[in-house]
Enzyme design. Structure first.
Site, PDB file in Angstrom:
ATOM      1  N   ASP A 171      -3.404   4.235  -1.964  1.00 28.25           N
ATOM      2  CA  ASP A 171      -4.442   4.826  -0.858  1.00 28.25           C
ATOM      3  C   ASP A 171      -4.217   6.312  -0.712  1.00 28.25           C
ATOM      4  O   ASP A 171      -3.430   6.840  -0.001  1.00 28.25           O
ATOM      5  CB  ASP A 171      -3.868   4.101   0.594  1.00 28.25           C
ATOM      6  CG  ASP A 171      -4.950   4.448   1.642  1.00 28.25           C
ATOM      7  OD1 ASP A 171      -5.712   4.975   1.590  1.00 28.25           O
ATOM      8  OD2 ASP A 171      -4.079   4.344   2.744  1.00 28.25           O
TER       9      ASP A 171
ATOM     10  N   THR B  10     -11.276   5.096  11.225  1.00 26.62           N
ATOM     11  CA  THR B  10     -10.899   4.305  12.511  1.00 26.62           C
ATOM     12  C   THR B  10     -10.629   5.358  13.513  1.00 26.62           C
ATOM     13  O   THR B  10     -10.901   5.165  14.793  1.00 26.62           O
ATOM     14  CB  THR B  10     -10.061   3.167  12.493  1.00 26.62           C
ATOM     15  OG1 THR B  10      -8.887   3.545  11.675  1.00 26.62           O
ATOM     16  CG2 THR B  10     -10.677   1.730  12.033  1.00 26.62           C
TER      17      THR B  10
ATOM     18  N   LYS C 202       0.912  -1.092  -0.046  1.00 27.25           N
ATOM     19  CA  LYS C 202       0.019  -0.224  -0.142  1.00 27.25           C
ATOM     20  C   LYS C 202       0.970   1.317   0.103  1.00 27.25           C
ATOM     21  O   LYS C 202       1.720   1.569   0.877  1.00 27.25           O
ATOM     22  CB  LYS C 202      -0.699   0.037   1.254  1.00 27.25           C
ATOM     23  CG  LYS C 202      -1.902   1.319   1.286  1.00 27.25           C
ATOM     24  CD  LYS C 202      -2.768   0.919   2.348  1.00 27.25           C
ATOM     25  CE  LYS C 202      -2.395   1.435   3.716  1.00 27.25           C
ATOM     26  NZ  LYS C 202      -2.505   3.052   3.845  1.00 27.25           N
TER      27      LYS C 202
ATOM     28  N   ARG D   4       2.733  -0.788  10.694  1.00 28.46           N
ATOM     29  CA  ARG D   4       4.086  -0.782  11.669  1.00 28.46           C
ATOM     30  C   ARG D   4       4.232  -2.119  12.088  1.00 28.46           C
ATOM     31  O   ARG D   4       5.465  -2.298  12.370  1.00 28.46           O
ATOM     32  CB  ARG D   4       3.572   0.387  12.787  1.00 28.46           C
ATOM     33  CG  ARG D   4       3.514   1.905  12.087  1.00 28.46           C
ATOM     34  CD  ARG D   4       3.084   2.842  13.070  1.00 28.46           C
ATOM     35  NE  ARG D   4       1.616   2.466  12.933  1.00 28.46           N
ATOM     36  CZ  ARG D   4       0.602   3.263  13.606  1.00 28.46           C
ATOM     37  NH1 ARG D   4       1.056   4.249  14.439  1.00 28.46           N
ATOM     38  NH2 ARG D   4      -0.492   3.198  13.589  1.00 28.46           N
TER      39      ARG D   4
ATOM     40  N   ASP E  21     -13.062  15.119  -3.733  1.00 28.09           N
ATOM     41  CA  ASP E  21     -13.174  16.136  -4.483  1.00 28.09           C
ATOM     42  C   ASP E  21     -14.516  16.328  -5.299  1.00 28.09           C
ATOM     43  O   ASP E  21     -15.469  15.635  -5.031  1.00 28.09           O
ATOM     44  CB  ASP E  21     -12.086  16.506  -5.224  1.00 28.09           C
ATOM     45  CG  ASP E  21     -11.473  17.957  -5.556  1.00 28.09           C
ATOM     46  OD1 ASP E  21     -12.364  18.849  -5.643  1.00 28.09           O
ATOM     47  OD2 ASP E  21     -10.305  18.477  -5.156  1.00 28.09           O
TER      48      ASP E  21
ATOM     49  N   LYS F  87      -7.133   8.141  -0.990  1.00 35.89           N
ATOM     50  CA  LYS F  87      -8.469   8.686  -0.575  1.00 35.89           C
ATOM     51  C   LYS F  87      -8.900   9.957  -1.036  1.00 35.89           C
ATOM     52  O   LYS F  87      -9.011  10.945  -0.433  1.00 35.89           O
ATOM     53  CB  LYS F  87      -8.360   8.805   1.144  1.00 35.89           C
ATOM     54  CG  LYS F  87      -8.042   7.682   1.506  1.00 35.89           C
ATOM     55  CD  LYS F  87      -8.018   7.906   3.063  1.00 35.89           C
ATOM     56  CE  LYS F  87      -7.731   6.669   4.130  1.00 35.89           C
ATOM     57  NZ  LYS F  87      -6.118   6.261   4.063  1.00 35.89           N
TER      58      LYS F  87
HETATM   59  O1  C5P Z   1       0.487   0.900  10.913  1.00 34.88           O
HETATM   60  P1  C5P Z   1      -0.568   0.611  10.883  1.00 34.88           P
HETATM   61  O2  C5P Z   1      -0.714  -1.045  10.572  1.00 34.88           O
HETATM   62  O3  C5P Z   1      -1.615   1.474  11.810  1.00 34.88           O
HETATM   63  O4  C5P Z   1      -1.274   1.279   9.199  1.00 34.88           O
HETATM   64  C1  C5P Z   1      -2.680   1.200   8.981  1.00 34.88           C
HETATM   65  C2  C5P Z   1      -2.556   1.767   7.549  1.00 34.88           C
HETATM   66  O5  C5P Z   1      -3.908   1.756   7.236  1.00 34.88           O
HETATM   67  C3  C5P Z   1      -2.087   3.108   7.520  1.00 34.88           C
HETATM   68  O6  C5P Z   1      -1.452   3.170   6.415  1.00 34.88           O
HETATM   69  C4  C5P Z   1      -3.531   3.989   7.210  1.00 34.88           C
HETATM   70  O7  C5P Z   1      -3.198   5.347   6.513  1.00 34.88           O
HETATM   71  C5  C5P Z   1      -4.476   3.050   6.867  1.00 34.88           C
HETATM   72  N1  C5P Z   1      -5.706   3.214   7.448  1.00 34.88           N
HETATM   73  C6  C5P Z   1      -6.926   3.410   6.491  1.00 34.88           C
HETATM   74  N2  C5P Z   1      -8.019   3.478   6.848  1.00 34.88           N
HETATM   75  C7  C5P Z   1      -8.276   3.492   8.013  1.00 34.88           C
HETATM   76  C8  C5P Z   1      -7.255   3.388   9.027  1.00 34.88           C
HETATM   77  C9  C5P Z   1      -5.878   3.095   8.708  1.00 34.88           C
HETATM   78  O8  C5P Z   1      -6.450   3.541   5.499  1.00 34.88           O
HETATM   79  N3  C5P Z   1      -9.451   3.741   8.672  1.00 34.88           N
END
Ligand code: C5P
Length: 225
Positions: A58, A122, A31, A204, A63, A60
């Site tokens: 990703d 989240t 990603k 992470r 617009d 997002k």
């Molecule tokens: O490091 P971690 O496992 O927390 O990374 C989660 C990834 O998922 C991040 O790149 C974050 O931008 C993405 N994310 C997302 N939508 C969410 C929560 C996190 O795309 N609701």
């Protein structure tokens, strides 16, 4: 098939390359988020595609419909496997983006990317999150998107409302060992898969692990268990 997506949340091409090279034998999809894309641009997409691995872009998009449709067209031209747009951008925005992607990929005779709607982040706290996630998932489906991003706790409700084939991607997943000492409610890879997720995103816990390979292998095993 259930798939692991590794979030390359780093700020340089050099760091991204190192992770991709280390993880390529074990990971199929990487990603690229706004940090990495803003740091080094589309070169990193070409690099991953060159390794015969897939890219989830990703960014997002959110617009006016015309701008998002043009951005979606550009994402498709980069040959990404998957990308996302904010479902809260509305029906017209999502519908136009998917139509633009279909048109562009047909014109170029390339594979159409999976287009996902981002439901509720989240990190956001809303009164009735699950209800809002389902509403946005249904709107995404009506606008002909291929699936949504939501948290693992909402997957079952989304699948029930939108059908089994509607793709669900879950971020916010933590491996079992890491989750044990944590008091927060974290979804494990096993739980996410059991709830019906098609893909899980992990950043992470893999990218900052002493051994990203061992961490990725362990998570894949947990998904398959
Ligand atoms: O490091 P971690 O496992 O927390 O990374 C989660 C990834 O998922 C991040 O790149 C974050 O931008 C993405 N994310 C997302 N939508 C969410 C929560 C996190 O795309 N609701």
């Amino acid at each position: 098939m259930k798939k692991l997506i590794v979030a390359l949340d780093v700020n340089s091409f050099k760091k991204a390359k190192k992770l991709v090279n280390t993880l390529t034998p074990y990971v199929d999809i990487f990603k690229i988020g706004s940090e990495l894309f803003t740091s080094c641009g589309p070169a990193v997409i070409s690099y991953i595609n060159g390794k015969k691995r897939k890219v989830f872009l990703d960014l997002k998009f959110h617009d006016i419909p015309n701008t998002v449709a043009s951005s979606a067209r550009a994402a498709a031209r980069h040959g990404v496997f998957m990308f996302n747009i904010h479902a809260s951008g509305g029906y017209d925005m999502m519908r136009m983006a998917q139509a633009a992607v279909k048109d562009e990929t047909k014109r170029l005779k390339i594979k159409k990317p999976v287009v996902l709607g981002v439901t509720v982040l989240t990190s956001e706290k809303k009164k009735d999150t699950a209800k809002e996630v389902v509403r946005l998932a249904k709107l995404s489906k009506k606008a002909c998107l291929d699936g949504v991003v939501c948290s693992a706790g909402e997957t079952k409700r989304v699948k029930k409302a939108c059908g089994r084939k509607f793709i669900v991607v879950n971020p916010g997943v933590r491996p079992e060992r890491a989750a044990k000492n944590d008091q927060k409610r974290i979804t494990t890879p096993r739980e996410a898969v059991r709830n019906g997720a098609d893909f899980i995103v992990v950043g992470r816990p893999i990218t900052q692990a002493r051994s990203p390979v061992s961490a990725a292998k362990r998570i894949s095993e947990e998904m398959a268990a």
